[in-house]
Enzyme design. Structure first.
Site, PDB file in Angstrom:
ATOM      1  N   CYS A   1       0.874  -1.171   0.000  1.00 49.81           N
ATOM      2  CA  CYS A   1       0.000   0.000   0.000  1.00 49.81           C
ATOM      3  C   CYS A   1       0.909   1.218   0.000  1.00 49.81           C
ATOM      4  CB  CYS A   1      -1.007  -0.004   1.158  1.00 49.81           C
ATOM      5  SG  CYS A   1      -0.321   0.125   2.811  1.00 49.81           S
TER       6      CYS A   1
ATOM      7  N   CYS B   1      -3.120   1.861  -3.931  1.00 48.90           N
ATOM      8  CA  CYS B   1      -2.032   2.772  -4.291  1.00 48.90           C
ATOM      9  C   CYS B   1      -2.049   3.133  -5.766  1.00 48.90           C
ATOM     10  CB  CYS B   1      -0.673   2.241  -3.857  1.00 48.90           C
ATOM     11  SG  CYS B   1      -0.330   0.555  -4.300  1.00 48.90           S
TER      12      CYS B   1
ATOM     13  N   CYS C   1       1.712   1.970  -7.322  1.00 52.99           N
ATOM     14  CA  CYS C   1       2.156   0.591  -7.198  1.00 52.99           C
ATOM     15  C   CYS C   1       2.701   0.125  -8.539  1.00 52.99           C
ATOM     16  CB  CYS C   1       0.997  -0.317  -6.792  1.00 52.99           C
ATOM     17  SG  CYS C   1       0.519  -0.125  -5.080  1.00 52.99           S
TER      18      CYS C   1
END
Length: 133
Positions: free
Chosen positions: A10, A84, A88
């Protein structure tokens, strides 16, 4: 046979990914290698997440938010991202799951409890899917 590894990601690695990693360690024991990281790690673990996990007998006070590294992602079989988005990174050839979960940052304990319980359910489902893999 190499044991499967799961990476929870995250943004801050202070709440959701820490709770998910703790649940997986708790439920799978040493059958699965567990990692968690954040694209922008926080200074420390969310104290409300610590409290919510303590209520179910899991202590995450010793965990520290870590920065997501290429090596950690490369070494993981499953990468679970949590809210995210574009922060990410995507690594080719990995199994991905994106869990849409409320961010516990700044939330009261009753909201964080709901997130904790939803994460537990998803970890149980993840483990069930891992067994046949």
């Amino acid at each position: 046979m190499k044991k499967p590894s799961v990476l929870f990601v995250c943004v801050h690695n202070a709440g959701r990914s820490q709770m998910a990693a703790a649940w997986l360690r708790h439920l799978a024991g040493d059958r699965v290698e567990v990692r968690s990281a954040g694209s922008e790690p926080a200074e420390g673990i969310n104290p409300v997440a610590v409290e919510a996990m303590r209520e179910v007998g899991i202590d995450i006070t010793g965990q520290t938010p870590a920065r997501l590294t290429w090596d950690a992602a490369e070494a993981s079989d499953v990468i679970v991202t949590m809210g995210c988005g574009d922060a990410c990174p995507v690594f080719p050839g990995k199994r991905y799951e994106d869990w849409q979960l409320t961010d516990p940052a700044g939330q009261p304990l009753d909201v964080v409890r709901q997130v904790r319980d939803e994460i537990r359910q998803r970890v149980v489902e993840l483990l069930a899917g891992q067994r046949d893999g």
